[in-house]
Design an enzyme around this catalytic site. Structure first.
Site, PDB file in Angstrom:
ATOM      1  N   HIS A  74       0.777  -1.242   0.000  1.00  0.00           N
ATOM      2  CA  HIS A  74       0.000   0.000   0.000  1.00  0.00           C
ATOM      3  C   HIS A  74       0.806   1.288   0.000  1.00  0.00           C
ATOM      4  CE1 HIS A  74      -0.090  -0.030   4.755  1.00  0.00           C
ATOM      5  NE2 HIS A  74       1.093  -0.344   4.260  1.00  0.00           N
ATOM      6  N   HIS A  75       2.146   1.200   0.069  1.00  0.00           N
ATOM      7  CA  HIS A  75       2.943   2.442   0.115  1.00  0.00           C
ATOM      8  C   HIS A  75       3.333   2.989  -1.250  1.00  0.00           C
ATOM      9  CE1 HIS A  75       3.258   2.319   4.412  1.00  0.00           C
ATOM     10  NE2 HIS A  75       3.931   1.178   4.433  1.00  0.00           N
ATOM     11  N   ALA A  76       3.384   2.131  -2.281  1.00  0.00           N
ATOM     12  CA  ALA A  76       3.872   2.631  -3.572  1.00  0.00           C
ATOM     13  C   ALA A  76       2.971   3.741  -4.093  1.00  0.00           C
ATOM     14  CB  ALA A  76       3.948   1.490  -4.583  1.00  0.00           C
ATOM     15  N   HIS A  83       0.631   3.663   7.951  1.00  0.00           N
ATOM     16  CA  HIS A  83      -0.420   4.340   7.188  1.00  0.00           C
ATOM     17  C   HIS A  83      -0.333   3.969   5.709  1.00  0.00           C
ATOM     18  CE1 HIS A  83      -1.963   8.160   5.120  1.00  0.00           C
ATOM     19  NE2 HIS A  83      -3.010   7.522   5.598  1.00  0.00           N
ATOM     20  N   ASP A 115      -0.362   5.217   2.796  1.00  0.00           N
ATOM     21  CA  ASP A 115      -0.278   6.530   2.138  1.00  0.00           C
ATOM     22  C   ASP A 115      -0.465   6.459   0.624  1.00  0.00           C
ATOM     23  OD1 ASP A 115       2.135   5.134   2.058  1.00  0.00           O
ATOM     24  OD2 ASP A 115       3.380   6.941   2.049  1.00  0.00           O
TER      25      ASP A 115
END
Ligand SMILES: [Zn+2]
Length: 382
Positions: A131-133, A170, A172
């Site tokens: 989920h960070h990319a 998170h 992001d």
């Protein structure tokens, strides 16, 4: 054979997403979750979970629904090199074949999303949840954002998407990726960004333009556990989902909030994950006619990741869960030791031994008050 209740997506080729033996992220933990899930289901002898073992590398056009062409070209060049280069500021190195392996994880999320939209039964992608990319850069061990591509796919199909993220970090890449979207509700529980990567996800970040009021961030302090997570989850998630009325729910099921994780400092127990799984599953039955995609995510203690994700798979498959003190199968323990070189857990849950929590009822009141003020919703205590 009865119709399967849910479908899981796993190929051993997901293990090719591998930053090397000294990097904390490893798909081997997810592979051991799959192995445990299969061992338990085969002994129960029911056809409640179907498997998709063939997942191709995602096409460039699929990746471009979230990622920028110049970034995809950069990763493709790095992927062909023998020597590693950094794809972000320092946490995410390239490796030979990284483009293809990251793109295969994306296709897993796409196939799972398509499955649940079409068949209205839960889809499980334990290797995904990166989920960070961001559209134009890697971040936090995530080269491509499979779960964001799945959200984009849902939107392209005309659906309203509710994204719930329980990873310790998170999410992001997903939140900012759809920050303006009025068709993506994003609810994210995580360790306070002032104390953990990526340093974002505060209650005042509520979305922008059409997305204003549709992004709910719930930061918890280091040391917080079930006593912090569950009451807020119960107060916030069902009403927001019922108000938004999504067509499909996506749950990023990171396990790095589990007590004892190597990278984060939250203290969730397996029981908290199980409650969240059951709640989201029943909300999907109530609101989306069963359309639910559950992905994996972070998690840096293989003993926790493998058992929690295996239990999630059992819940999605609709089979009765093992007691916490039930022994895990002996063959699985052997596989665990062969993979990690360390002794495998003997039971489904370790004795819970927690540090004192910093969480107080005042913290809950304060956080709920901030969410109510920023989102313009009311979240009464049950
Ligand atoms: Zn994480």
């Amino acid at each position: 054979m009865p119709t399967a209740h849910a479908q899981a997506f796993w190929t051993d080729r997901f293990l090719e997403y591998d930053f090397g033996p000294f990097h904390p992220f490893s798909e081997r933990s997810r592979g051991l979750a799959v192995r445990l899930l299969k061992d338990v289901l085969s002994s129960s002898g029911s056809g409640v979970l179907a498997w998709s073992h063939s997942v191709p590398v995602a096409e460039r056009s699929t990746l471009e629904t979230f990622h920028r062409p110049e970034y995809l070209e950069f990763v493709e060049r790095a992927s062909g090199l023998e020597n590693e280069v950094l794809l972000d500021a320092g946490d995410t190195p390239s490796f030979r074949g990284c483009y293809e392996s990251a793109a295969r994880l994306v296709q897993g999320a796409v196939d799972a999303l398509d499955f649940t939209v079409e068949h209205r039964r839960p889809a499980f992608h334990p290797a995904g949840g990166l989920h960070h990319a961001h559209p134009g850069r890697a971040s936090g061990f995530c080269i491509f954002n499979d779960v964001a591509v799945a959200v984009a796919r849902g939107l392209k199909g005309g659906h309203r998407v509710a994204y719930v993220d329980i990873d310790a970090h998170h999410g992001d890449g997903v939140m900012y990726g759809f920050y303006d979207s009025g068709r993506v509700l994003d609810i994210d529980f995580h360790q306070d960004g002032r104390t953990l990567f990526p340093g974002t996800g505060f209650p005042h970040e509520v979305g922008r333009n059409d997305g204003a009021g549709l992004k709910a961030n719930i930061p918890l302090p280091p040391g917080a556990g079930d006593e912090a997570l569950l009451p807020i989850f119960r107060r916030v998630v069902p009403p927001l989902l019922r108000w938004f009325r999504p067509d499909v729910i996506v749950l990023q099921h990171g396990v790095d909030g589990h007590f004892g994780d190597e990278l984060a400092r939250l203290q969730y127990s397996p029981a908290a994950y199980a409650e969240i799984d059951h709640t989201i599953l029943s909300l999907a039955e109530e609101l989306t006619d069963g359309r639910l995609l559950v992905t994996g995510g972070g998690g840096y203690r293989p003993e926790s990741v493998s058992r929690v994700l295996a239990r999630t798979g059992l819940i999605l498959a609709g089979v009765s869960e093992p007691e916490v003190d039930a022994p895990v199968p002996a063959a699985w323990r052997d596989a665990f030791t062969a993979t990690f070189g360390s002794e495998a857990p003997r039971r489904w849950q370790d004795p819970v031994s927690l540090e004192p929590t910093p969480w107080t009822p005042d913290d809950e009141r304060s956080l709920i008050g901030q969410l109510e003020a920023k989102l313009g919703e009311r979240f009464p205590a049950p």
